[in-house]
Design an enzyme around this catalytic site. Structure first.
Site, mmCIF file in Angstrom:
data_model
loop_
_atom_site.group_PDB
_atom_site.id
_atom_site.type_symbol
_atom_site.label_atom_id
_atom_site.label_comp_id
_atom_site.label_asym_id
_atom_site.label_seq_id
_atom_site.Cartn_x
_atom_site.Cartn_y
_atom_site.Cartn_z
ATOM 1 N N ARG A 58 18.690 66.890 34.121
ATOM 2 C CA ARG A 58 17.769 67.753 33.695
ATOM 3 C C ARG A 58 18.304 68.750 32.764
ATOM 4 O O ARG A 58 19.295 69.500 33.073
ATOM 5 C CB ARG A 58 16.980 68.504 35.129
ATOM 6 C CG ARG A 58 15.912 69.716 34.565
ATOM 7 C CD ARG A 58 15.701 70.435 35.680
ATOM 8 N NE ARG A 58 14.992 69.564 36.808
ATOM 9 C CZ ARG A 58 14.895 69.724 38.159
ATOM 10 N NH1 ARG A 58 15.607 70.835 38.506
ATOM 11 N NH2 ARG A 58 14.213 68.920 38.857
ATOM 12 N N ARG A 172 16.851 80.748 46.624
ATOM 13 C CA ARG A 172 16.033 79.857 46.336
ATOM 14 C C ARG A 172 15.822 79.547 44.793
ATOM 15 O O ARG A 172 16.531 80.172 43.984
ATOM 16 C CB ARG A 172 14.730 79.768 46.914
ATOM 17 C CG ARG A 172 13.952 78.402 47.591
ATOM 18 C CD ARG A 172 14.648 77.711 48.470
ATOM 19 N NE ARG A 172 13.740 76.755 49.115
ATOM 20 C CZ ARG A 172 13.750 75.266 48.701
ATOM 21 N NH1 ARG A 172 14.153 75.159 47.646
ATOM 22 N NH2 ARG A 172 13.080 74.596 49.434
ATOM 23 N N LYS A 173 15.240 78.433 44.365
ATOM 24 C CA LYS A 173 15.015 78.036 42.904
ATOM 25 C C LYS A 173 14.193 79.391 42.392
ATOM 26 O O LYS A 173 13.448 80.165 43.389
ATOM 27 C CB LYS A 173 14.323 77.018 42.519
ATOM 28 C CG LYS A 173 12.876 76.774 43.016
ATOM 29 C CD LYS A 173 12.428 75.503 42.368
ATOM 30 C CE LYS A 173 11.028 75.011 42.773
ATOM 31 N NZ LYS A 173 10.422 73.908 42.411
ATOM 32 N N GLY A 426 3.748 63.960 43.631
ATOM 33 C CA GLY A 426 4.110 62.997 44.603
ATOM 34 C C GLY A 426 4.248 63.440 46.143
ATOM 35 O O GLY A 426 4.589 62.693 47.015
ATOM 36 N N CYS A 431 5.368 69.472 41.978
ATOM 37 C CA CYS A 431 6.107 69.726 40.564
ATOM 38 C C CYS A 431 4.974 69.507 39.524
ATOM 39 O O CYS A 431 4.955 69.907 38.548
ATOM 40 C CB CYS A 431 7.182 68.886 40.190
ATOM 41 S SG CYS A 431 8.592 68.691 41.314
ATOM 42 N N GLY A 432 3.995 68.439 40.041
ATOM 43 C CA GLY A 432 2.917 68.111 39.137
ATOM 44 C C GLY A 432 1.603 69.305 39.045
ATOM 45 O O GLY A 432 0.572 69.105 38.408
HETATM 46 FE FE1 SF4 Z 1 9.428 64.518 43.317
HETATM 47 FE FE2 SF4 Z 1 8.486 66.883 42.633
HETATM 48 FE FE3 SF4 Z 1 7.022 64.881 42.679
HETATM 49 FE FE4 SF4 Z 1 7.766 65.702 44.972
HETATM 50 S S1 SF4 Z 1 6.401 66.498 43.576
HETATM 51 S S2 SF4 Z 1 7.598 63.728 44.164
HETATM 52 S S3 SF4 Z 1 9.820 66.428 44.369
HETATM 53 S S4 SF4 Z 1 8.763 65.101 41.204
#
Ligand code: SF4
Length: 506
Positions: A58, A172-173, A426, A431-432
């Site tokens: 990344r 944390r992040k 996911g 992240c999405g």
């Molecule tokens: Fe991976 Fe982030 Fe998608 Fe979860 S939300 S599957 S951690 S990329």
């Protein structure tokens, strides 16, 4: 008692792993113990159980901007891994490369340094890629050019890309965004710290939002700090907030360690006082209103710049996936038609700026535009997806291919009059960003006919741009195999979609 991650970080700072890269490269990934595999994330390298020996890398791309030369370096790296090599545009205006072998990392990092690239501190408890207006410096209606500010903040946090132990062990992040346009193109509300343009006493500066984040257990929109800063104070304020968070942020429970948990514990007033103490001067109270007054743009298509005779063209990159040839093509197109600059957006798309009017017609004939359209369909246009189970250890479902296939089918079947933002993610790490979407899908598992199957929770009502707010979960555990008719119905009931046959009759 500190959680095990805190013990792990205290035992050895993650940045120390830099000194061991040559050894890892000569010994191979099988010899790296589990702790050090984790520590590689401080250099942006992520071990993927799904593709052992093939790391994800990344980067950090401040404000989502890179040059054609930098893009070519990335293209060559991705190309060297054949079918294992891909790059994904992320929802933080960033790129993640896949297929990386540890044997090549020292040479890759030498090439990064030559090209002015870095991946340092891009994972684990560090500040992630800092987002800024994707149209910084080229938008006729821009308020503040965010490029220099974002760069300075990144350089402070990373010690000019070399690694900075002062900020390599946060609880944390941490996400920072600096908005410079009128449409909140950075999603300020989902960042730990966000700067939003606002006038105070006739001076253009920023109102400050704090505490936005997504996690598996909680999602929170950022709240106003009731503070305003002159652009010159963006850098010291970022530093002060990070020091306060580093020194006082909760570290006992990783599920409750983001900045908002500290704000909950202290209250906004105390948090502000502690930040001011660190800063060394009092913060001005927030301007009465900010300048985010537009609906969010997606930047797709051809648009005139503030520079007369020049244009930026936004290309839709389906679910952000780029192959080596795409990276080479984008670099070439940026050189041939533009100024050699390429920009990324939080919608996982690409912008090529500075294309003269006289070059537009030829530019639009480029074969790549058949795949990376300037006029995508109403559903494809707003499709965003995280990595999903193809490459991510945490994923509960496959996202990118499934999302693409469903949207392609629905675009054949439905007629829509406006773009609908559909986000796939996911797992609950989000992240999405399903919470910012018109319709968001968050991966989970469910049971169907006695078997465990991939499923989603459905979110709706996310609003971006002006008056942004997060969407909420409206349905749970829908098996992915049953999802398409449900999505179709949601589009018809809530977004005015019509089945194509009906649409033709009206
Ligand atoms: Fe991976 Fe982030 Fe998608 Fe979860 S939300 S599957 S951690 S990329």
């Amino acid at each position: 008692m500190a959680n095990k991650f805190e013990e792990f970080k205290a035992a050895k700072d993650g940045l120390k792993i830099k000194e061991e890269l040559e050894r890892f490269a000569s010994e191979g990934w099988e010899g790296i113990d589990e702790d050090n595999l984790h520590r590689l994330k401080w250099m942006g390298l992520f071990f993927r159980k799904i593709t052992p020996g093939r790391f994800m890398l990344r980067l950090r791309l401040p404000n989502g901007i890179l040059t054609s030369g930098q893009m070519r370096v990335l293209a060559e790296i991705v190309q060297s891994y054949g079918t294992d090599g891909v790059a994904d545009v992320t929802t933080r205006q960033n790129l993640q490369l896949r297929g990386i072998r540890i044997e090549d990392v020292p040479e890759i990092f030498r090439r990064f340094k030559q090209a002015g690239l870095t991946s340092v501190q891009s994972g684990m408890d560090n500040v992630r890629n800092i987002t800024g207006s994707p149209l910084a410096g080229i938008d006729a209606d821009e308020l503040i050019d965010t490029r220099g500010l974002v760069r300075k903040v990144q350089d402070m946090i990373t010690n000019n890309g070399e690694g900075n132990p002062s900020f390599s062990n946060l609880p944390r992040k941490f996400n920072i965004a600096i908005a410079g346009c009128r449409d909140n193109s950075v999603h300020a509300e989902i960042n730990d710290v966000a700067f939003v343009p606002a006038y105070k006493g006739g001076i253009l500066g920023f109102n400050i939002l704090v505490g936005g984040f997504f996690s598996a257990k909680r999602c929170a929109a950022a709240v106003p700090l009731n503070a305003w800063v002159d652009p010159r104070d963006v850098l010291p304020l970022c530093e002060a907030i990070l020091v306060v968070y580093r020194d006082h942020g909760p570290r006992l429970n990783r599920q409750k360690a983001r900045l908002m948990w500290l704000i909950d514990e202290w209250g906004l007033d105390k948090f502000r006082v502690e930040v001011e103490k660190q800063l060394g001067f009092p913060l001005a109270t927030a301007a009465a209103k900010d300048e985010i007054c537009w609906e969010k743009r997606d930047h797709i298509g051809i648009h005139p710049q503030k520079q007369t005779g020049l244009n930026f063209v936004g290309l839709h990159v389906p679910v952000g996936r780029l192959y080596a040839d795409d990276l080479f093509d984008l670099a070439r197109m940026a050189d041939v038609y533009g100024s050699g600059e390429i920009r990324l957006t939080v919608e996982q798309n690409v912008i090529i700026p500075n294309i003269p009017d006289s070059r537009l017609e030829v530019f639009l004939q480029e074969p790549l535009l058949k795949r990376f359209s300037t006029e995508p369909g109403s559903l494809m246009r707003g499709l965003v997806s995280c990595t999903g189970s193809q490459f991510c250890n945490f994923a509960l479902i496959e996202t990118k291919s499934r999302g693409l296939e469903m949207i392609r089918e629905l675009e054949q079947e439905l007629y829509l009059t406006r773009p609908i933002r559909i986000h796939w993610t996911g797992c609950p790490n989000s992240c999405g960003q399903p919470q910012v979407a018109d319709i968001g899908f968050l991966g989970t598992k469910s049971r169907k006919n006695g078997k465990v199957v991939e499923a989603v929770d459905i979110y709706m009502g996310g609003k971006v741009g002006r008056d942004a707010h997060l969407g909420e979960c409206v349905m749970q555990s829908i098996p992915c195999d049953d999802l398409k008719p449900i999505l179709q119905q949601l589009l018809i009931e809530h977004f005015g979609a019509r089945v194509r046959q009906q649409a033709a009759l009206v």
